[in-house]
Design an enzyme around this catalytic site. Structure first.
Site, PDB file in Angstrom:
ATOM      1  CG  ASP A 148      -2.014   1.018   1.170  1.00  0.00           C
ATOM      2  OD1 ASP A 148      -1.793   2.104   0.587  1.00  0.00           O
ATOM      3  OD2 ASP A 148      -3.100   0.743   1.699  1.00  0.00           O
ATOM      4  CG  ASP A 184       1.328   0.600  -9.291  1.00  0.00           C
ATOM      5  OD1 ASP A 184       1.437   0.665  -8.041  1.00  0.00           O
ATOM      6  OD2 ASP A 184       0.224   0.579  -9.870  1.00  0.00           O
ATOM      7  NE  ARG A 222      -6.397 -10.653  -9.272  1.00  0.00           N
ATOM      8  CZ  ARG A 222      -7.393 -11.416  -8.808  1.00  0.00           C
ATOM      9  NH1 ARG A 222      -8.315 -10.891  -8.017  1.00  0.00           N
ATOM     10  NH2 ARG A 222      -7.462 -12.691  -9.131  1.00  0.00           N
ATOM     11  CG  PHE A 223      -2.285  -5.367  -6.426  1.00  0.00           C
ATOM     12  CD1 PHE A 223      -3.415  -4.616  -6.146  1.00  0.00           C
ATOM     13  CD2 PHE A 223      -2.027  -6.481  -5.661  1.00  0.00           C
ATOM     14  CE1 PHE A 223      -4.269  -4.970  -5.121  1.00  0.00           C
ATOM     15  CE2 PHE A 223      -2.870  -6.848  -4.629  1.00  0.00           C
ATOM     16  CZ  PHE A 223      -3.992  -6.086  -4.358  1.00  0.00           C
ATOM     17  CD  GLU A 224       4.250  -5.726 -12.779  1.00  0.00           C
ATOM     18  OE1 GLU A 224       5.175  -5.299 -13.482  1.00  0.00           O
ATOM     19  OE2 GLU A 224       4.318  -6.770 -12.106  1.00  0.00           O
TER      20      GLU A 224
END
Length: 243
Positions: A148, A184, A222-224
């Site tokens: 986060d 990111d 997935r977050f990337e």
């Protein structure tokens, strides 16, 4: 949510210790498949981070040879990339820590489907795990992928990559072990680079310093993918533990 001893604690962040934490447990809905995996597999493959039970890396992975390398992954989301990396490197034990119950259940399902013997799932605070449960110089690596970013300035103190945390990781990592971070969020990437570069226990593996290219062994998470879809630039940082 689960009968005692059959699943992860629903309140892993609670306890007597008062300090700023880098995570907030998410109360997302657990699917029937995830619940089934937790009920069946947690007693064998799950670890409760209680701050009291010492862990032996050799004891965590009885299917691996004694002295096999063990990597700690902090925050694995839904676990797809974690399972993929564990499958690609079956001789390395992966201790994956998170507080997201659906993700824990999903990762246990992936572990069963792929027949992985080198993966354990831990529930709770990674700081407590590192400080109170793992021995010094016991880890071959630490992974912190897409934590986060806490983008608001008043929340920056909650970011997990801070000098104190980095030195705690160093104390549990063997010489030559790699602390691998990825984000990111550009301001957080710059913060990570500053903190890691200033730390006395690590050296940057990137030629000339700065950020590293994404290594082939780290799958797209997935977050990337979500970040890339929004036009974000992904940064990897790989810092080696000094002797």
């Amino acid at each position: 949510m689960f009968p005692p001893g059959t699943g992860p604690s629903p309140r892993p962040a609670e306890g007597h210790e008062r300090r700023v934490r880098s995570f907030v447990p998410r109360r997302s809905r657990v699917t029937e498949a995830q619940r089934d995996a937790l009920l069946r597999l947690w007693p064998r493959h799950g670890i409760e981070i209680d701050g009291r039970t010492p862990l032996s890396p050799d004891g965590l992975f009885p299917a691996l040879p004694a002295g096999a390398p063990v990597v700690l992954e902090i925050g694995f989301g839904m676990g797809e990339a974690t399972a993929e990396m564990a499958a690609a490197d079956p001789e390395t034990g992966v201790l994956a820590a998170d507080v997201h119950t659906p993700g824990q259940g999903h990762l246990l399902r992936l572990m069963e489907q792929r027949g992985l013997k080198n993966l354990r799932v831990a529930n709770g605070d990674a700081v407590t795990l590192l400080r109170d449960m793992l021995p010094e110089r016991s880890l071959a690596g630490v992974r912190v992928f897409f934590p986060d970013p806490w983008p608001k300035k008043r929340h920056h103190k909650r970011r997990i990559i801070q000098p104190e945390f980095v030195e705690l990781c160093a104390s549990r990592m063997a010489p030559g072990a790699v602390l691998h971070c990825a984000t990111d969020w550009e301001p957080y990437a710059e913060h990570m680079l500053e903190v890691l570069t200033a730390g006395p226990s690590f050296e940057n593996t990137a030629l000339g310093g700065g950020f590293a290219a994404r290594p082939d062994f780290r799958p797209l998470t997935r977050f990337e993918r979500q970040g890339l879809a929004k036009g974000h630039r992904v940064r990897d940082l790989l810092f080696r533990r000094l002797p």
